[in-house]
Design an enzyme around this catalytic site. Structure first.
Site, PDB file in Angstrom:
ATOM      1  N   ARG A  91      -0.541  -2.137  16.024  1.00 57.28           N
ATOM      2  CA  ARG A  91       0.808  -1.802  15.500  1.00 57.28           C
ATOM      3  C   ARG A  91       1.909  -1.725  16.321  1.00 57.28           C
ATOM      4  O   ARG A  91       3.066  -1.046  16.048  1.00 57.28           O
ATOM      5  CB  ARG A  91       0.459  -0.408  14.688  1.00 57.28           C
ATOM      6  CG  ARG A  91      -0.671  -0.274  13.727  1.00 57.28           C
ATOM      7  CD  ARG A  91      -0.800   0.923  13.099  1.00 57.28           C
ATOM      8  NE  ARG A  91      -2.049   0.998  12.396  1.00 57.28           N
ATOM      9  CZ  ARG A  91      -2.391   0.772  11.113  1.00 57.28           C
ATOM     10  NH1 ARG A  91      -1.492   0.200  10.532  1.00 57.28           N
ATOM     11  NH2 ARG A  91      -3.579   0.797  10.876  1.00 57.28           N
ATOM     12  N   GLU A 100      14.470   0.648   9.651  1.00 63.97           N
ATOM     13  CA  GLU A 100      13.262   0.312   9.724  1.00 63.97           C
ATOM     14  C   GLU A 100      12.489   1.840   9.559  1.00 63.97           C
ATOM     15  O   GLU A 100      12.620   2.591  10.459  1.00 63.97           O
ATOM     16  CB  GLU A 100      12.497  -0.140  10.852  1.00 63.97           C
ATOM     17  CG  GLU A 100      11.153  -0.313  10.821  1.00 63.97           C
ATOM     18  CD  GLU A 100      10.546  -0.907  12.267  1.00 63.97           C
ATOM     19  OE1 GLU A 100      11.427  -1.289  13.311  1.00 63.97           O
ATOM     20  OE2 GLU A 100       9.642  -1.415  12.460  1.00 63.97           O
ATOM     21  N   HIS A 104       3.995  -6.106  11.289  1.00 63.07           N
ATOM     22  CA  HIS A 104       3.406  -6.249  12.491  1.00 63.07           C
ATOM     23  C   HIS A 104       3.270  -7.885  12.382  1.00 63.07           C
ATOM     24  O   HIS A 104       2.545  -8.238  13.336  1.00 63.07           O
ATOM     25  CB  HIS A 104       2.183  -5.691  12.797  1.00 63.07           C
ATOM     26  CG  HIS A 104       2.247  -3.983  12.535  1.00 63.07           C
ATOM     27  ND1 HIS A 104       3.031  -3.374  13.099  1.00 63.07           N
ATOM     28  CD2 HIS A 104       1.469  -3.173  11.448  1.00 63.07           C
ATOM     29  CE1 HIS A 104       2.958  -2.026  12.726  1.00 63.07           C
ATOM     30  NE2 HIS A 104       2.407  -2.113  11.830  1.00 63.07           N
ATOM     31  N   ARG A 106      -0.497   4.836  17.583  1.00 62.13           N
ATOM     32  CA  ARG A 106      -1.603   4.445  17.050  1.00 62.13           C
ATOM     33  C   ARG A 106      -2.171   2.976  17.531  1.00 62.13           C
ATOM     34  O   ARG A 106      -2.094   2.680  18.877  1.00 62.13           O
ATOM     35  CB  ARG A 106      -1.260   3.991  15.536  1.00 62.13           C
ATOM     36  CG  ARG A 106      -0.955   5.612  14.665  1.00 62.13           C
ATOM     37  CD  ARG A 106      -0.495   5.180  13.061  1.00 62.13           C
ATOM     38  NE  ARG A 106      -1.719   4.687  12.484  1.00 62.13           N
ATOM     39  CZ  ARG A 106      -1.597   4.443  11.399  1.00 62.13           C
ATOM     40  NH1 ARG A 106      -0.634   4.105  10.589  1.00 62.13           N
ATOM     41  NH2 ARG A 106      -2.760   3.987  10.925  1.00 62.13           N
ATOM     42  N   ASP A 152      13.201 -12.938   9.313  1.00 64.87           N
ATOM     43  CA  ASP A 152      14.322 -13.972   9.092  1.00 64.87           C
ATOM     44  C   ASP A 152      14.964 -13.540   7.848  1.00 64.87           C
ATOM     45  O   ASP A 152      16.346 -13.658   7.860  1.00 64.87           O
ATOM     46  CB  ASP A 152      13.164 -15.113   8.823  1.00 64.87           C
ATOM     47  CG  ASP A 152      12.814 -16.109  10.092  1.00 64.87           C
ATOM     48  OD1 ASP A 152      13.444 -15.531  11.231  1.00 64.87           O
ATOM     49  OD2 ASP A 152      12.382 -16.843  10.189  1.00 64.87           O
ATOM     50  N   ASN A 203       0.723  -1.146  -0.118  1.00 69.14           N
ATOM     51  CA  ASN A 203      -0.052   0.063   0.073  1.00 69.14           C
ATOM     52  C   ASN A 203       0.888   1.341  -0.031  1.00 69.14           C
ATOM     53  O   ASN A 203       0.437   2.402  -0.041  1.00 69.14           O
ATOM     54  CB  ASN A 203      -1.087   0.028   1.354  1.00 69.14           C
ATOM     55  CG  ASN A 203      -1.971  -1.011   0.988  1.00 69.14           C
ATOM     56  OD1 ASN A 203      -2.608  -1.273  -0.040  1.00 69.14           O
ATOM     57  ND2 ASN A 203      -2.061  -1.917   2.057  1.00 69.14           N
ATOM     58  N   ILE A 223       6.194   6.033   8.088  1.00 70.12           N
ATOM     59  CA  ILE A 223       5.891   7.445   7.840  1.00 70.12           C
ATOM     60  C   ILE A 223       5.076   7.991   8.972  1.00 70.12           C
ATOM     61  O   ILE A 223       5.319   9.250   9.496  1.00 70.12           O
ATOM     62  CB  ILE A 223       4.825   7.720   6.497  1.00 70.12           C
ATOM     63  CG1 ILE A 223       5.710   7.051   5.332  1.00 70.12           C
ATOM     64  CG2 ILE A 223       4.333   8.788   6.433  1.00 70.12           C
ATOM     65  CD1 ILE A 223       4.767   6.610   4.125  1.00 70.12           C
ATOM     66  N   SER A 224       4.028   7.165   9.562  1.00 65.19           N
ATOM     67  CA  SER A 224       3.266   7.642  10.709  1.00 65.19           C
ATOM     68  C   SER A 224       3.987   7.349  12.044  1.00 65.19           C
ATOM     69  O   SER A 224       4.817   6.530  12.202  1.00 65.19           O
ATOM     70  CB  SER A 224       1.610   7.049  10.552  1.00 65.19           C
ATOM     71  OG  SER A 224       1.890   5.601  10.743  1.00 65.19           O
ATOM     72  N   TYR A 260      -0.942   9.793   6.090  1.00 65.89           N
ATOM     73  CA  TYR A 260       0.172   9.432   5.327  1.00 65.89           C
ATOM     74  C   TYR A 260       0.608  10.369   4.322  1.00 65.89           C
ATOM     75  O   TYR A 260       1.412  10.435   3.664  1.00 65.89           O
ATOM     76  CB  TYR A 260       0.029   8.094   4.440  1.00 65.89           C
ATOM     77  CG  TYR A 260      -0.267   6.990   5.463  1.00 65.89           C
ATOM     78  CD1 TYR A 260       0.900   6.412   6.225  1.00 65.89           C
ATOM     79  CD2 TYR A 260      -1.179   6.303   5.314  1.00 65.89           C
ATOM     80  CE1 TYR A 260       0.862   5.386   7.126  1.00 65.89           C
ATOM     81  CE2 TYR A 260      -1.512   5.189   6.134  1.00 65.89           C
ATOM     82  CZ  TYR A 260      -0.427   4.755   6.920  1.00 65.89           C
ATOM     83  OH  TYR A 260      -0.806   3.315   7.756  1.00 65.89           O
ATOM     84  N   ARG A 302      -4.108   7.056  -0.176  1.00 69.30           N
ATOM     85  CA  ARG A 302      -4.564   6.324   0.890  1.00 69.30           C
ATOM     86  C   ARG A 302      -4.375   7.416   2.111  1.00 69.30           C
ATOM     87  O   ARG A 302      -3.476   7.918   2.564  1.00 69.30           O
ATOM     88  CB  ARG A 302      -3.468   4.993   1.169  1.00 69.30           C
ATOM     89  CG  ARG A 302      -2.283   5.254   1.738  1.00 69.30           C
ATOM     90  CD  ARG A 302      -1.560   4.006   1.983  1.00 69.30           C
ATOM     91  NE  ARG A 302      -1.772   3.237   3.082  1.00 69.30           N
ATOM     92  CZ  ARG A 302      -0.871   2.544   3.947  1.00 69.30           C
ATOM     93  NH1 ARG A 302       0.221   2.616   3.827  1.00 69.30           N
ATOM     94  NH2 ARG A 302      -1.524   1.821   4.577  1.00 69.30           N
TER      95      ARG A 302
HETATM   96  C1  DQA Z   1       3.219   2.488   8.011  1.00 71.22           C
HETATM   97  C2  DQA Z   1       2.447   1.982   9.473  1.00 71.22           C
HETATM   98  C3  DQA Z   1       1.993   0.551   9.200  1.00 71.22           C
HETATM   99  O1  DQA Z   1       1.301   0.349  10.610  1.00 71.22           O
HETATM  100  C4  DQA Z   1       0.915   0.478   8.190  1.00 71.22           C
HETATM  101  O2  DQA Z   1       0.347  -0.907   7.989  1.00 71.22           O
HETATM  102  C5  DQA Z   1       1.397   0.969   6.936  1.00 71.22           C
HETATM  103  C6  DQA Z   1       2.242   2.041   6.909  1.00 71.22           C
HETATM  104  C7  DQA Z   1       3.879   3.899   8.131  1.00 71.22           C
HETATM  105  O3  DQA Z   1       4.579   3.898   7.125  1.00 71.22           O
HETATM  106  O4  DQA Z   1       3.454   4.475   8.994  1.00 71.22           O
HETATM  107  O5  DQA Z   1       1.027   0.739   5.937  1.00 71.22           O
HETATM  108  O6  DQA Z   1       4.348   1.262   7.962  1.00 71.22           O
END
Ligand code: DQA
Length: 143
Positions: free
Chosen positions: A111, A98, A80, A107, A87, A10, A101-102, A22, A17
């Site tokens: 998550r 890692e 998640h 949240r 792995d 996504n 964006i949010s 985002y 979205r």
């Molecule tokens: C995300 C946060 C995840 O929980 C979510 O499923 C996403 C985007 C983020 O970039 O904030 O698709 O990874």
């Protein structure tokens, strides 16, 4: 130095979205700005996005054979859920930042689990699209 920017499900829908979460910028915008940032630093950068868990595992394995030095990775929802992705990162041992964006910490409960966090050298969350450039800087300059 070769960096791979990897995005999960996504993330190709950025701008469409949930813009309240985002933002309104597209995936193409993200790629263009990061390319520019990498060019300025003289870093070789490549991009891959997939909505499929196995394809992301394949990309992580391929990164090993392509001698990628670092991965900027937003595993999105697979963060998640995916032991296979965690792995794969362990298998290749490529330093990975890692990115979310949010701010996932503020949240939903589901998550709060990240299978990637323990494998990653750093987690950047809640900085919007800037988080990707920060991750790149961390991998290349350690800051
Ligand atoms: C995300 C946060 C995840 O929980 C979510 O499923 C996403 C985007 C983020 O970039 O904030 O698709 O990874």
């Amino acid at each position: 130095m070769k960096i791979l920017v990897l995005n999960g499900p996504n993330i190709n829908m950025l701008g469409i979205r949930e813009p309240g979460i985002y933002g309104s910028r597209s995936y193409e915008y993200l790629v263009e700005t990061l390319k520019k940032h990498a060019d300025e630093k003289g870093i070789e950068i490549s991009f891959y996005q997939s909505n499929h868990e196995g394809a992301l595992v394949d990309a992580i394995q391929q990164a090993y054979f392509d001698k990628i030095d670092g991965i900027v990775f937003n595993p999105a929802a697979y963060t998640h859920t995916s032991i296979a992705i965690a792995d794969a990162l362990k298998a290749v041992g490529i330093p990975t930042v890692e990115v979310h964006i949010s701010d996932v910490s503020s949240r939903e409960e589901f998550r709060q689990i990240s299978y990637v966090r323990d494998v990653a050298v750093k987690t950047i969350s809640g900085k919007g699209l800037d988080g990707y450039a920060l991750a790149l800087d961390y991998l290349t300059d350690g800051e």
